[in-house]
Write an enzyme that holds these catalytic residues in place. Structure first.
Site, PDB file in Angstrom:
ATOM      1  N   ARG A 157       1.400  -0.949  -0.336  1.00  0.00           N
ATOM      2  CA  ARG A 157      -0.026  -0.014  -0.013  1.00  0.00           C
ATOM      3  C   ARG A 157       0.831   0.922   0.040  1.00  0.00           C
ATOM      4  O   ARG A 157       1.934   0.537   0.725  1.00  0.00           O
ATOM      5  CB  ARG A 157      -1.490   0.544   0.763  1.00  0.00           C
ATOM      6  CG  ARG A 157      -2.226  -0.731   1.176  1.00  0.00           C
ATOM      7  CD  ARG A 157      -2.525  -0.776   0.375  1.00  0.00           C
ATOM      8  NE  ARG A 157      -4.075  -1.439   0.406  1.00  0.00           N
ATOM      9  CZ  ARG A 157      -4.361  -2.030  -0.719  1.00  0.00           C
ATOM     10  NH1 ARG A 157      -4.082  -2.845  -2.173  1.00  0.00           N
ATOM     11  NH2 ARG A 157      -5.504  -2.728  -0.711  1.00  0.00           N
TER      12      ARG A 157
ATOM     13  N   HIS B 293      -1.036   0.553  -9.176  1.00  0.00           N
ATOM     14  CA  HIS B 293      -2.025  -0.095  -8.790  1.00  0.00           C
ATOM     15  C   HIS B 293      -2.494  -1.439  -9.187  1.00  0.00           C
ATOM     16  O   HIS B 293      -3.779  -1.361  -9.103  1.00  0.00           O
ATOM     17  CB  HIS B 293      -3.261   0.663  -8.039  1.00  0.00           C
ATOM     18  CG  HIS B 293      -3.618  -0.348  -6.287  1.00  0.00           C
ATOM     19  ND1 HIS B 293      -3.723   0.639  -5.086  1.00  0.00           N
ATOM     20  CD2 HIS B 293      -3.741  -1.620  -6.143  1.00  0.00           C
ATOM     21  CE1 HIS B 293      -3.850  -0.457  -4.661  1.00  0.00           C
ATOM     22  NE2 HIS B 293      -3.847  -1.502  -4.737  1.00  0.00           N
TER      23      HIS B 293
HETATM   24  N1  NAP Z   1      -1.275  -3.818  -5.030  1.00  0.00           N
HETATM   25  C1  NAP Z   1      -1.705  -4.306  -5.147  1.00  0.00           C
HETATM   26  O1  NAP Z   1      -2.648  -4.851  -6.258  1.00  0.00           O
HETATM   27  C2  NAP Z   1      -2.545  -5.475  -3.960  1.00  0.00           C
HETATM   28  C3  NAP Z   1      -3.773  -6.316  -4.244  1.00  0.00           C
HETATM   29  C4  NAP Z   1      -4.150  -7.506  -3.171  1.00  0.00           C
HETATM   30  C5  NAP Z   1      -2.695  -7.104  -2.011  1.00  0.00           C
HETATM   31  N2  NAP Z   1      -2.026  -6.329  -2.105  1.00  0.00           N
HETATM   32  C6  NAP Z   1      -1.564  -6.157   0.032  1.00  0.00           C
HETATM   33  O2  NAP Z   1      -0.934  -6.423   0.172  1.00  0.00           O
HETATM   34  C7  NAP Z   1      -1.713  -6.843   1.799  1.00  0.00           C
HETATM   35  C8  NAP Z   1      -0.775  -8.317   2.190  1.00  0.00           C
HETATM   36  O3  NAP Z   1      -1.134  -9.346   1.695  1.00  0.00           O
HETATM   37  P1  NAP Z   1      -1.660 -10.624   1.835  1.00  0.00           P
HETATM   38  O4  NAP Z   1      -2.804 -11.663   1.569  1.00  0.00           O
HETATM   39  O5  NAP Z   1      -0.313 -11.942   1.364  1.00  0.00           O
HETATM   40  O6  NAP Z   1      -1.620 -10.428   3.633  1.00  0.00           O
HETATM   41  P2  NAP Z   1      -1.822 -11.588   4.396  1.00  0.00           P
HETATM   42  O7  NAP Z   1      -2.259 -12.974   4.019  1.00  0.00           O
HETATM   43  O8  NAP Z   1      -2.577 -11.359   5.783  1.00  0.00           O
HETATM   44  O9  NAP Z   1      -0.045 -11.527   5.052  1.00  0.00           O
HETATM   45  C9  NAP Z   1       0.321 -10.524   5.656  1.00  0.00           C
HETATM   46  C10 NAP Z   1       1.604 -10.069   6.446  1.00  0.00           C
HETATM   47  O10 NAP Z   1       2.165  -9.369   6.428  1.00  0.00           O
HETATM   48  C11 NAP Z   1       2.611  -9.832   7.958  1.00  0.00           C
HETATM   49  N3  NAP Z   1       2.754  -8.207   9.019  1.00  0.00           N
HETATM   50  C12 NAP Z   1       1.084  -7.524   9.623  1.00  0.00           C
HETATM   51  N4  NAP Z   1       1.688  -6.381  10.124  1.00  0.00           N
HETATM   52  C13 NAP Z   1       3.414  -6.653  10.038  1.00  0.00           C
HETATM   53  C14 NAP Z   1       4.026  -6.567  11.156  1.00  0.00           C
HETATM   54  N5  NAP Z   1       3.671  -5.225  12.067  1.00  0.00           N
HETATM   55  N6  NAP Z   1       5.121  -6.727  11.148  1.00  0.00           N
HETATM   56  C15 NAP Z   1       5.866  -7.475  10.667  1.00  0.00           C
HETATM   57  N7  NAP Z   1       5.417  -8.546   9.062  1.00  0.00           N
HETATM   58  C16 NAP Z   1       4.022  -7.874   9.595  1.00  0.00           C
HETATM   59  C17 NAP Z   1       1.940 -11.027   8.681  1.00  0.00           C
HETATM   60  O11 NAP Z   1       2.699 -11.477  10.046  1.00  0.00           O
HETATM   61  P3  NAP Z   1       2.185 -12.662  10.574  1.00  0.00           P
HETATM   62  O12 NAP Z   1       2.659 -13.582   9.342  1.00  0.00           O
HETATM   63  O13 NAP Z   1       2.632 -12.982  11.808  1.00  0.00           O
HETATM   64  O14 NAP Z   1       0.460 -12.615  10.143  1.00  0.00           O
HETATM   65  C18 NAP Z   1       1.395 -11.114   7.083  1.00  0.00           C
HETATM   66  O15 NAP Z   1       2.948 -12.260   7.145  1.00  0.00           O
HETATM   67  C19 NAP Z   1      -2.678  -6.214   1.624  1.00  0.00           C
HETATM   68  O16 NAP Z   1      -2.900  -5.943   3.087  1.00  0.00           O
HETATM   69  C20 NAP Z   1      -3.068  -5.443   0.423  1.00  0.00           C
HETATM   70  O17 NAP Z   1      -2.312  -4.283   1.014  1.00  0.00           O
HETATM   71  C21 NAP Z   1      -1.872  -4.698  -2.803  1.00  0.00           C
END
Ligand code: NAP
Length: 321
Positions: free
Chosen positions: A236, A284
């Site tokens: 983000r 994006h």
């Molecule tokens: N650009 C785009 O088109 C696009 C598309 C889709 C998603 N996204 C972004 O990608 C993000 C991730 O998606 P996802 O499905 O992979 O999410 P997810 O499965 O919830 O994984 C999030 C990861 O971030 C880690 N994390 C969260 N807070 C943290 C912190 N304070 N310190 C260290 N690590 C932290 C989590 O740790 P834990 O493993 O310990 O929980 C987990 O490993 C979304 O939230 C979204 O913003 C972008």
């Protein structure tokens, strides 16, 4: 549980978010369930049981007293979490293979682009210069992934198969075969010190806001085979300090950046990101997702929930993701 009504609320003018097309898709996969498109002046708010939403205006969802669950039609829920009036019902985010694979494509594309010196080679072509530089093997390059959840873990696996050294950083401990895993504040510096290409796939939460800043970039491997460390952010825009990124590209703290997300989107025409020679900008669209896959995912979850099963990928409101 009675068969509830699904309301679809989409607040976007982008071509792939046309509300009428989403309604047609939901009608096709919801097995006769009533699907309504919002706003609908004739609808009694008490009739709405589920909401499938994309960028609703804060306060929109507070209008439905009998809501059972909210389905965000994307993976990131930061905008919804910022809505103080969000009803206290399960909030489900999207996690479907189609989205995951597209994000992995984006990450691999941009890692390879920098690793294989594409910006330099394209510039050489424009200048009619036949001047190859030494090409390091993938095994000499460490890709450090911030956030190894659904998206980060999949990208890590494909990069590992390509021969890169891959490490990951998360909030809680993770074990991923072939990936060196770090976690929490205690593991952050060691993770950064070894990283040549920093990939950010974190959610935006109060803890991760502006985490991509000069202090962090300065800790990346200063002896990178790529010359200087590279940043790839597809999480983000709020994760990044944009003034720091530009200043670090200018003074060599960073060698290049691929950015899919920005604090202000669309990026204003006068932003330096459009023209900076070390920036690869995408609008994006790292992981645009097939609407058929998402609507089927939502329909399946509702059917299972009404049959007494649990919802998957429910956001932990306390963690913020
Ligand atoms: N650009 C785009 O088109 C696009 C598309 C889709 C998603 N996204 C972004 O990608 C993000 C991730 O998606 P996802 O499905 O992979 O999410 P997810 O499965 O919830 O994984 C999030 C990861 O971030 C880690 N994390 C969260 N807070 C943290 C912190 N304070 N310190 C260290 N690590 C932290 C989590 O740790 P834990 O493993 O310990 O929980 C987990 O490993 C979304 O939230 C979204 O913003 C972008």
């Amino acid at each position: 549980m009675t068969k509830g009504t699904l309301a679809v609320l989409i607040n976007s003018t982008q071509q792939n978010w046309l509300p009428e097309r989403w309604k047609v898709r939901f009608d096709a996969v919801c097995g006769g369930r009533r699907v309504v498109l919002l706003p609908d002046a004739g609808l009694d708010p008490a009739e709405v049981h589920y909401a499938a939403v994309w960028k609703p205006v804060p306060g929109d969802l507070g209008a439905f007293p009998n809501l059972r669950a909210i389905f965000n039609l994307g993976a990131g829920v930061d905008a919804l979490m910022a809505d103080d009036s969000l009803p206290d019902v399960p909030l489900v985010r999207v996690a479907v293979p189609d989205l995951t694979h597209r994000m992995t494509e984006y990450v691999v594309l941009h890692v390879l682009m920098h690793h294989r010196q594409e910006p330099y080679l394209r510039q050489s072509q424009r200048e009619t210069r036949w001047e190859p530089k030494y090409q390091w093997p993938a095994s000499a390059v460490t890709v450090g992934i911030m956030g190894v959840g659904t998206l980060g873990a999949d990208a890590a696996e494909v990069l590992r198969q390509l021969g890169f050294r891959v490490s990951g950083w998360s909030r809680s401990p993770r074990v991923i075969a072939g990936v060196e895993c770090f976690h929490g504040a205690g593991g952050f510096d060691a993770f950064l010190r070894a990283t040549d290409i920093l990939v950010c796939l974190l959610p935006l939460t109060p803890e991760t806001q502006r985490i991509l800043n000069r202090d962090v970039f300065a800790k990346l491997n200063r002896n990178s085979p790529l010359g200087a460390p590279v940043l790839i952010n597809a999480g983000r825009g709020g994760l990044q300090n944009e003034a720091d990124i530009l200043a670090c590209l200018d003074d060599g703290t960073l060698g290049a950046a691929s950015l899919d997300v920005f604090v202000q989107e669309p990026v204003p025409p006068d932003s330096a990101f459009w023209t900076h020679p070390k920036v690869v900008l995408t609008p994006h669209n790292a992981a645009d997702t097939d609407a058929d896959a998402i609507s089927a995912y939502v329909a399946e979850q509702i059917a299972r929930f009404e049959a007494g099963g649990g919802l998957e990928n429910v956001v932990d409101r306390a963690r913020g993701y």
